[in-house]
Write a protein that holds these residues in place. Structure first.
Motif, PDB file in Angstrom:
ATOM      1  N   ASN A 115       4.434   1.825   9.580  1.00  7.35           N
ATOM      2  CA  ASN A 115       4.714   0.404   9.518  1.00  7.35           C
ATOM      3  C   ASN A 115       3.471  -0.353   9.970  1.00  7.35           C
ATOM      4  OD1 ASN A 115       6.286  -1.869   9.165  1.00  7.35           O
ATOM      5  ND2 ASN A 115       7.446  -1.623  11.054  1.00  7.35           N
ATOM      6  N   ASP A 116       3.446  -1.643   9.752  1.00  8.67           N
ATOM      7  CA  ASP A 116       2.395  -2.499  10.283  1.00  8.67           C
ATOM      8  C   ASP A 116       2.350  -2.296  11.795  1.00  8.67           C
ATOM      9  OD1 ASP A 116       1.092  -4.786  11.453  1.00  8.67           O
ATOM     10  OD2 ASP A 116       1.478  -5.920   9.629  1.00  8.67           O
ATOM     11  N   PRO A 117       1.167  -2.107  12.378  1.00  7.40           N
ATOM     12  CA  PRO A 117       1.086  -1.912  13.829  1.00  7.40           C
ATOM     13  C   PRO A 117       1.715  -3.059  14.631  1.00  7.40           C
ATOM     14  CG  PRO A 117      -1.017  -1.389  12.818  1.00  7.40           C
ATOM     15  CD  PRO A 117      -0.141  -1.977  11.743  1.00  7.40           C
ATOM     16  N   LEU A 118       1.717  -4.267  14.081  1.00 13.93           N
ATOM     17  CA  LEU A 118       2.367  -5.389  14.769  1.00 13.93           C
ATOM     18  C   LEU A 118       3.869  -5.176  14.905  1.00 13.93           C
ATOM     19  CD1 LEU A 118       0.507  -8.369  13.046  1.00 13.93           C
ATOM     20  CD2 LEU A 118       0.130  -7.467  15.360  1.00 13.93           C
ATOM     21  N   LEU A 119       4.400  -4.265  14.084  1.00  8.58           N
ATOM     22  CA  LEU A 119       5.837  -3.993  14.091  1.00  8.58           C
ATOM     23  C   LEU A 119       6.136  -2.571  14.569  1.00  8.58           C
ATOM     24  CD1 LEU A 119       6.591  -5.709  10.678  1.00  8.58           C
ATOM     25  CD2 LEU A 119       6.945  -6.656  12.971  1.00  8.58           C
ATOM     26  N   LYS A 135      -1.329   2.582  13.714  1.00  9.58           N
ATOM     27  CA  LYS A 135      -2.471   1.865  13.143  1.00  9.58           C
ATOM     28  C   LYS A 135      -3.428   2.776  12.378  1.00  9.58           C
ATOM     29  CE  LYS A 135      -5.348   1.973  17.279  1.00  9.58           C
ATOM     30  NZ  LYS A 135      -6.011   1.182  18.295  1.00  9.58           N
ATOM     31  N   GLY A 136      -3.297   4.074  12.531  1.00 11.66           N
ATOM     32  CA  GLY A 136      -4.158   5.012  11.820  1.00 11.66           C
ATOM     33  C   GLY A 136      -3.651   5.399  10.437  1.00 11.66           C
ATOM     34  N   LEU A 137      -2.507   4.875  10.050  1.00 14.30           N
ATOM     35  CA  LEU A 137      -1.924   5.225   8.754  1.00 14.30           C
ATOM     36  C   LEU A 137      -1.779   3.981   7.888  1.00 14.30           C
ATOM     37  CD1 LEU A 137       0.907   7.670   9.919  1.00 14.30           C
ATOM     38  CD2 LEU A 137      -1.383   8.255   9.074  1.00 14.30           C
ATOM     39  N   ASP A 168       6.837   6.291  10.895  1.00 12.08           N
ATOM     40  CA  ASP A 168       6.027   7.084   9.976  1.00 12.08           C
ATOM     41  C   ASP A 168       6.850   7.568   8.786  1.00 12.08           C
ATOM     42  OD1 ASP A 168       4.136   6.652  11.918  1.00 12.08           O
ATOM     43  OD2 ASP A 168       3.976   8.743  12.525  1.00 12.08           O
ATOM     44  N   TRP A 169       6.179   7.641   7.636  1.00 13.66           N
ATOM     45  CA  TRP A 169       6.822   8.052   6.397  1.00 13.66           C
ATOM     46  C   TRP A 169       5.757   8.546   5.423  1.00 13.66           C
ATOM     47  CZ3 TRP A 169       5.962   4.589   2.129  1.00 13.66           C
ATOM     48  CH2 TRP A 169       5.340   3.388   2.481  1.00 13.66           C
ATOM     49  N   GLU A 170       6.185   9.123   4.339  1.00 12.68           N
ATOM     50  CA  GLU A 170       5.265   9.646   3.328  1.00 12.68           C
ATOM     51  C   GLU A 170       5.614   9.117   1.946  1.00 12.68           C
ATOM     52  OE1 GLU A 170       4.498  14.094   5.211  1.00 12.68           O
ATOM     53  OE2 GLU A 170       5.880  13.879   3.518  1.00 12.68           O
ATOM     54  N   VAL A 171       4.572   8.958   1.143  1.00 12.07           N
ATOM     55  CA  VAL A 171       4.730   8.659  -0.275  1.00 12.07           C
ATOM     56  C   VAL A 171       4.303   9.918  -1.019  1.00 12.07           C
ATOM     57  CG1 VAL A 171       3.920   7.279  -2.226  1.00 12.07           C
ATOM     58  CG2 VAL A 171       4.160   6.220   0.029  1.00 12.07           C
ATOM     59  N   ALA A 172       5.160  10.412  -1.856  1.00  9.70           N
ATOM     60  CA  ALA A 172       4.836  11.584  -2.668  1.00  9.70           C
ATOM     61  C   ALA A 172       5.124  11.262  -4.131  1.00  9.70           C
ATOM     62  CB  ALA A 172       5.658  12.786  -2.215  1.00  9.70           C
ATOM     63  N   VAL A 173       4.113  11.452  -4.950  1.00  5.09           N
ATOM     64  CA  VAL A 173       4.254  11.297  -6.392  1.00  5.09           C
ATOM     65  C   VAL A 173       3.921  12.663  -6.985  1.00  5.09           C
ATOM     66  CG1 VAL A 173       3.362  10.117  -8.440  1.00  5.09           C
ATOM     67  CG2 VAL A 173       3.642   8.848  -6.296  1.00  5.09           C
ATOM     68  N   PRO A 174       4.774  13.197  -7.837  1.00  2.00           N
ATOM     69  CA  PRO A 174       4.530  14.537  -8.375  1.00  2.00           C
ATOM     70  C   PRO A 174       3.101  14.706  -8.919  1.00  2.00           C
ATOM     71  CG  PRO A 174       6.686  13.757  -9.057  1.00  2.00           C
ATOM     72  CD  PRO A 174       5.990  12.600  -8.390  1.00  2.00           C
ATOM     73  N   PRO A 198       2.795  -0.544   4.100  1.00  2.00           N
ATOM     74  CA  PRO A 198       3.103  -1.175   2.814  1.00  2.00           C
ATOM     75  C   PRO A 198       2.187  -2.356   2.491  1.00  2.00           C
ATOM     76  CG  PRO A 198       5.135  -0.685   3.959  1.00  2.00           C
ATOM     77  CD  PRO A 198       4.011  -0.419   4.935  1.00  2.00           C
ATOM     78  N   GLU A 199       1.815  -3.126   3.505  1.00  2.00           N
ATOM     79  CA  GLU A 199       0.940  -4.270   3.271  1.00  2.00           C
ATOM     80  C   GLU A 199      -0.450  -3.813   2.822  1.00  2.00           C
ATOM     81  OE1 GLU A 199       4.283  -5.255   5.923  1.00  2.00           O
ATOM     82  OE2 GLU A 199       2.775  -3.681   6.047  1.00  2.00           O
ATOM     83  N   ASP A 200      -0.973  -2.757   3.462  1.00  2.00           N
ATOM     84  CA  ASP A 200      -2.262  -2.183   3.045  1.00  2.00           C
ATOM     85  C   ASP A 200      -2.203  -1.752   1.581  1.00  2.00           C
ATOM     86  OD1 ASP A 200      -3.283  -2.298   5.703  1.00  2.00           O
ATOM     87  OD2 ASP A 200      -2.653  -0.234   6.118  1.00  2.00           O
ATOM     88  N   MET A 201      -1.112  -1.086   1.233  1.00  2.00           N
ATOM     89  CA  MET A 201      -0.996  -0.548  -0.120  1.00  2.00           C
ATOM     90  C   MET A 201      -0.844  -1.645  -1.160  1.00  2.00           C
ATOM     91  SD  MET A 201       0.922   3.112   0.331  1.00  2.00           S
ATOM     92  CE  MET A 201       2.391   2.496   1.090  1.00  2.00           C
TER      93      MET A 201
END
Length: 156
Positions: free
Chosen positions: A44-48, A52-54, A29-35, A57-60
């Motif tokens: 991460n990808d659930p396969l890795l 799966k609820g978040l 798990d991680w966060e993206v923050a833009v001011p 990078p591939e989704d984005m």
């Protein structure tokens, strides 16, 4: 040539107390923050081993590509006098995983469903899709083919 600068903050939130002592000791798990914008919780990808609820990078990447295409389509349609009243897309990406674990996108298909006002030039509405990859920031930045399977309907 004009240059644009973008920035964000990526922060890993998956330390469960042991850091990366071993593969299962932490979450992805991680966060993206833009001011000035809402924080996006990611994994991460659930396969890795990701959540799966978040978003991952591939989704984005897939969403960024489809979103860029949509915004340029709306802009070019407006310039062409085509009134778009609805736009929705269900893009699909295909990835491959090499035996050594390296992965990549090998293609994306955008599937926009667009509704236009009666009287719109439908040939021009379709042609706009093929102009977008010349100007879309994201599409011009990826190294895999992007196909368009659009449906255009007249309102009413």
């Amino acid at each position: 040539m004009k240059h644009h600068a973008y920035s964000s903050n990526i922060r890993w939130t998956g330390n469960t107390g042991e850091g990366t002592a071993h593969y299962r000791a932490y979450t992805r798990d991680w966060e993206v923050a833009v001011p000035g914008k809402p924080v996006i919780e990611c994994s991460n990808d659930p396969l890795l081993g990701g959540n799966k609820g978040l978003m991952n990078p591939e989704d984005m990447l897939l969403s960024a590509l489809a979103g860029c295409h949509m915004l340029w389509y709306l802009h070019l349609a407006s310039e062409a006098g085509i009134v778009v009243t609805a736009y929705e897309d269900d893009p699909e990406g295909t990835g491959e995983l090499a035996p050594d674990g390296a992965a990549r996108f090998v293609g994306v298909t955008l599937r926009p469903r667009i509704t236009v006002k009666p009287g719109a030039d439908l040939a021009r509405a379709e042609a706009i899709h093929h102009e977008i990859h010349k100007v879309c920031f994201i599409a011009r930045s990826v190294n895999f083919p992007v196909q368009i399977a659009a449906e255009i309907a007249v309102e009413g």
